[in-house]
Motif scaffolding. Structure first.
Motif, short mmCIF file in Angstrom:
data_model
loop_
_atom_site.label_atom_id
_atom_site.label_comp_id
_atom_site.label_asym_id
_atom_site.label_seq_id
_atom_site.Cartn_x
_atom_site.Cartn_y
_atom_site.Cartn_z
N GLN A 38 0.89 -1.09 -0.02
CA GLN A 38 -0.10 0.15 -0.06
C GLN A 38 0.81 1.32 -0.20
N PHE A 39 1.95 1.20 0.57
CA PHE A 39 3.05 2.26 0.79
C PHE A 39 3.43 2.48 -0.74
N LEU A 40 3.96 1.61 -1.38
CA LEU A 40 4.40 1.68 -2.83
C LEU A 40 3.34 2.20 -3.64
N HIS A 41 2.07 1.61 -3.60
CA HIS A 41 0.79 2.21 -4.41
C HIS A 41 0.77 3.58 -4.06
N ALA A 42 0.49 4.04 -3.05
CA ALA A 42 0.43 5.46 -2.56
C ALA A 42 1.53 6.53 -2.92
N ALA A 43 2.57 5.83 -2.83
CA ALA A 43 3.99 6.49 -3.14
C ALA A 43 4.02 6.83 -4.96
N GLY A 44 3.72 5.76 -5.73
CA GLY A 44 3.52 5.87 -6.99
C GLY A 44 2.51 6.84 -7.47
N ILE A 45 1.36 6.76 -6.78
CA ILE A 45 0.12 7.84 -7.11
C ILE A 45 0.65 9.13 -6.79
N ALA A 46 1.26 9.50 -5.85
CA ALA A 46 1.67 10.50 -5.38
C ALA A 46 2.85 11.22 -6.23
N MET A 47 3.72 10.44 -6.62
CA MET A 47 4.79 11.11 -7.26
C MET A 47 4.65 10.86 -8.65
N LEU A 48 4.13 10.01 -9.33
CA LEU A 48 3.77 9.93 -10.54
C LEU A 48 2.37 10.13 -11.33
N GLY A 49 1.65 10.16 -10.39
CA GLY A 49 0.36 10.67 -10.71
C GLY A 49 -0.67 9.65 -11.70
N ARG A 50 -1.23 10.28 -12.93
CA ARG A 50 -2.07 9.38 -13.58
C ARG A 50 -1.48 8.16 -14.41
N SER A 51 -0.02 8.43 -14.85
CA SER A 51 0.79 7.47 -15.34
C SER A 51 0.86 6.34 -14.81
N PHE A 52 1.04 6.49 -13.56
CA PHE A 52 1.09 5.44 -12.45
C PHE A 52 -0.36 4.53 -12.32
N ALA A 53 -1.23 5.41 -12.08
CA ALA A 53 -2.42 5.05 -11.72
C ALA A 53 -2.98 3.98 -12.83
N ALA A 54 -2.82 4.24 -14.24
CA ALA A 54 -3.15 3.61 -15.34
C ALA A 54 -2.14 2.39 -15.78
N ASP A 55 -1.12 2.12 -15.06
CA ASP A 55 -0.04 1.20 -15.13
C ASP A 55 -0.51 -0.16 -14.43
N PRO A 56 -0.16 -1.18 -14.97
CA PRO A 56 -0.74 -2.71 -14.51
C PRO A 56 -0.13 -2.76 -13.05
N LEU A 57 1.17 -1.87 -12.72
CA LEU A 57 1.56 -2.04 -11.55
C LEU A 57 0.67 -1.84 -10.37
N ALA A 58 0.00 -0.71 -10.68
CA ALA A 58 -0.98 -0.04 -9.61
C ALA A 58 -2.06 -0.87 -9.19
N GLY A 59 -2.60 -1.74 -10.26
CA GLY A 59 -3.41 -2.68 -9.91
C GLY A 59 -2.85 -3.81 -9.30
N TRP A 60 -1.77 -4.31 -9.67
CA TRP A 60 -0.93 -5.44 -8.98
C TRP A 60 -0.89 -5.22 -7.67
N LEU A 61 -0.10 -3.84 -7.20
CA LEU A 61 0.02 -3.71 -5.70
C LEU A 61 -1.28 -3.66 -4.95
N ARG A 62 -2.35 -3.30 -5.32
CA ARG A 62 -3.51 -3.26 -5.11
C ARG A 62 -4.20 -4.67 -4.49
N GLU A 63 -3.70 -5.55 -5.31
CA GLU A 63 -4.20 -7.21 -5.33
C GLU A 63 -3.14 -7.90 -4.26
N GLN A 64 -2.10 -7.26 -3.78
CA GLN A 64 -1.33 -8.14 -3.00
C GLN A 64 -1.51 -8.09 -1.57
N THR A 65 -2.54 -7.27 -1.18
CA THR A 65 -2.98 -7.07 0.38
C THR A 65 -4.19 -6.18 0.40
N PRO A 66 -5.01 -6.50 1.46
CA PRO A 66 -6.36 -5.75 1.50
C PRO A 66 -5.66 -4.29 2.01
N PHE A 67 -6.12 -3.36 1.64
CA PHE A 67 -5.89 -1.97 1.59
C PHE A 67 -6.54 -1.51 2.83
#
Length: 194
Positions: A38-67
């Motif tokens: 969740q930390f990595l997901h939030a950092a990606g969103i905060a630092m990279l914005g929409r490009s990260f939110a649209a990347d498959p990594l954002a979804g993968w990180l969300r699937e790894q653990t309950p937020f």
């Protein structure tokens, strides 16, 4: 899974160095109430914005653990900088200069609302100092790296093309294996393919 932002995983090394999460020597230690994923997901969103939110990594990180909902920024009762190991806090307190004027750079600060958002200015600053680049250049240099993510049980391999890895990231030591990260339940390894 392929991603354009594999360098986000390098932030695990900063989180471990800052003792936001314990390593194998202190597996139960965690300064943050959220998982490393969740930390990595939030950092990606905060630092990279929409490009990260649209990347498959954002979804993968969300699937790894309950937020879960992060605590409020005031939960610690002290500034995040005071929670860092002394050597890291001293390093971050070095004056930052604007290369055009050679004067300390000033930027309006936005009030942190959660325990996560209060770390973003420090992360940007740390990447800037580690890579010896302005923040607006250091963040994409480190985080915008194509990678392939493979998870097998308790092992996560993040595979990069060695030719695309910036030398500054290598010299800063951000590309070393985090290894076993107890709070994530995974052994995280970086692979560099020629």
């Amino acid at each position: 899974m392929q991603t354009s932002h594999g360098g986000v995983f390098f932030l695990l090394n900063l989180a471990l160095a800052w003792e936001l999460y314990g390593d194998f020597t202190r597996p139960r230690h965690a300064l943050l109430s959220v998982s490393p994923w969740q930390f990595l997901h939030a950092a990606g969103i905060a630092m990279l914005g929409r490009s990260f939110a649209a990347d498959p990594l954002a979804g993968w990180l969300r699937e790894q653990t309950p937020f879960c909902r992060p605590r409020s920024a005031s939960a610690w009762g002290q500034a995040p900088l005071s929670l860092l190991p002394e050597a890291e806090a001293r390093f971050l307190l070095q004056p930052e200069c604007d290369p055009t004027t050679n004067l300390p750079a000033s930027r309006p600060s936005k009030r942190a609302e959660t325990e996560l958002s209060c770390w973003w200015p420090l992360l940007r600053r740390r990447l800037s100092l580690a890579l010896n680049q302005p923040e607006r250049q250091a963040v994409p240099t480190c985080l915008n790296l194509p990678a392939r993510i493979e998870r097998r049980g308790e092992r996560v391999d993040v595979c990069f093309d060695l030719h695309q890895l910036p030398l500054t990231v290598r010299l800063a030591g951000l590309d070393r294996d985090p290894g076993w990260v107890p709070a994530s339940g995974c052994d995280v390894r970086f692979q560099f393919e020629a």
